[in-house]
Design a protein around this motif. Structure first.
Motif, short mmCIF file in Angstrom:
data_model
loop_
_atom_site.label_atom_id
_atom_site.label_comp_id
_atom_site.label_asym_id
_atom_site.label_seq_id
_atom_site.Cartn_x
_atom_site.Cartn_y
_atom_site.Cartn_z
N LYS A 34 -28.29 -38.21 -27.86
CA LYS A 34 -28.45 -37.06 -26.98
C LYS A 34 -27.19 -36.83 -26.17
O LYS A 34 -26.73 -35.70 -26.02
N SER A 35 -26.60 -37.90 -25.63
CA SER A 35 -25.38 -37.74 -24.84
C SER A 35 -24.20 -37.34 -25.72
O SER A 35 -23.35 -36.55 -25.32
N GLY A 36 -24.15 -37.86 -26.95
CA GLY A 36 -23.10 -37.46 -27.89
C GLY A 36 -23.26 -36.01 -28.29
O GLY A 36 -22.28 -35.29 -28.46
N SER A 37 -24.51 -35.58 -28.44
CA SER A 37 -24.79 -34.19 -28.78
C SER A 37 -24.35 -33.25 -27.66
O SER A 37 -23.73 -32.23 -27.91
N VAL A 84 -8.86 -31.22 -27.13
CA VAL A 84 -10.32 -31.23 -27.04
C VAL A 84 -10.93 -31.17 -28.44
O VAL A 84 -11.99 -31.74 -28.68
N GLY A 85 -10.26 -30.51 -29.39
CA GLY A 85 -10.72 -30.46 -30.77
C GLY A 85 -10.77 -31.85 -31.39
O GLY A 85 -11.70 -32.17 -32.14
N ILE A 86 -9.80 -32.68 -31.10
CA ILE A 86 -9.81 -34.05 -31.59
C ILE A 86 -11.00 -34.80 -30.99
O ILE A 86 -11.72 -35.52 -31.70
N PHE A 87 -11.24 -34.60 -29.70
CA PHE A 87 -12.40 -35.21 -29.04
C PHE A 87 -13.71 -34.72 -29.69
O PHE A 87 -14.62 -35.51 -29.93
N ALA A 88 -13.78 -33.42 -29.99
CA ALA A 88 -14.98 -32.86 -30.62
C ALA A 88 -15.22 -33.46 -31.99
O ALA A 88 -16.38 -33.69 -32.39
N ALA A 89 -14.15 -33.73 -32.73
CA ALA A 89 -14.30 -34.35 -34.06
C ALA A 89 -14.87 -35.76 -33.93
O ALA A 89 -15.69 -36.17 -34.75
N ILE A 90 -14.46 -36.44 -32.90
CA ILE A 90 -14.97 -37.80 -32.69
C ILE A 90 -16.43 -37.78 -32.27
O ILE A 90 -17.23 -38.60 -32.71
N LYS A 91 -16.79 -36.81 -31.44
CA LYS A 91 -18.15 -36.73 -30.90
C LYS A 91 -19.16 -36.05 -31.81
O LYS A 91 -20.35 -36.12 -31.56
N SER A 92 -18.71 -35.35 -32.86
CA SER A 92 -19.68 -34.65 -33.71
C SER A 92 -20.19 -35.52 -34.82
O SER A 92 -19.71 -36.54 -35.14
N PHE A 148 -21.28 -30.33 -27.69
CA PHE A 148 -21.44 -28.92 -27.31
C PHE A 148 -20.54 -28.54 -26.14
O PHE A 148 -19.99 -27.45 -26.11
N ILE A 149 -20.41 -29.45 -25.19
CA ILE A 149 -19.51 -29.19 -24.06
C ILE A 149 -18.07 -29.05 -24.55
O ILE A 149 -17.34 -28.17 -24.11
N ALA A 150 -17.67 -29.90 -25.50
CA ALA A 150 -16.32 -29.83 -26.06
C ALA A 150 -16.10 -28.48 -26.75
O ALA A 150 -15.04 -27.86 -26.60
N ILE A 151 -17.10 -28.02 -27.48
CA ILE A 151 -16.97 -26.72 -28.16
C ILE A 151 -16.83 -25.59 -27.13
O ILE A 151 -16.01 -24.69 -27.30
N LEU A 152 -17.60 -25.65 -26.06
CA LEU A 152 -17.49 -24.63 -25.01
C LEU A 152 -16.12 -24.66 -24.34
O LEU A 152 -15.53 -23.61 -24.05
#
Length: 179
Positions: free
Chosen positions: A6-9, A171-179, A13-17
């Motif tokens: 849930k926290s990763g999800s 932030v895109g790199i972070f989003a790749a890690i978190k998705s 989404f926050i990273a995408i925003l």
């Protein structure tokens, strides 16, 4: 669903925003004043700076469209990296969403590559803007009595595009890690 997913999800989404906001910042940067040019006159009697003139990329395109000078070449390089930064920030935004929805490893890899290139283009964009401004700056004098010229420097548009694009890539790199 576990707490960790849930926290990763939520983080994804926050990273995408955040990437979407940074994309808007980069787009706004391309649309507003890109460089500022201050005209100056100094003499032994006195002098000062006149008002600053601001140039948008669209105005610079009109100015250098038929020119084949070194300054025009630097402008084309600067403009290409600025526009490429915006395109890569948009690609980072789209790929982040795709990775979040589908979660395919291939798209995560592509997102990381595009994000890294986006960061690089953002940095190169501001570097080439400084190089263009250095060449765009002109000046001269008359026997040490009077000096006049124009000093150009990157303005808010160049900074917004470079910072928005570079941060979108990070932030895109972070989003790749978190998705």
């Amino acid at each position: 669903m576990s707490k960790k997913s849930k926290s990763g999800s939520k983080a994804g989404f926050i990273a995408i925003l955040i990437i979407l906001v940074l994309l808007v910042v980069a787009i706004v940067g391309v649309c507003i004043d890109w460089i500022g040019a201050k005209t100056y006159v100094d003499s032994v009697i006195g002098g000062g700076e006149s008002e600053t003139v601001y140039y948008k990329l669209e105005k610079l395109f009109e100015t250098f469209k038929d020119s084949e000078t070194e300054t025009a070449g630097l402008f084309r390089t600067m403009a290409a990296f600025g526009i490429l930064t915006v395109i890569l920030a948009a690609a980072t935004t789209v790929l982040s969403g795709i990775c979040k929805v589908l979660g395919w490893k291939l798209f995560k890899f592509i997102l990381v590559v595009v994000s890294i290139v986006c960061v690089i283009c953002g940095v190169v964009s501001i570097i080439t803007t400084f190089a263009f401004c250095d060449k765009f700056t002109v000046g001269g004098g008359f026997g040490g009595i009077v000096e006049a010229g124009t000093k150009a420097s990157p303005y808010i548009g160049a900074w917004l595009t470079a910072i928005g694009g570079a941060l979108a890539g990070i932030v895109g790199i972070f989003a790749a890690i978190k998705s």
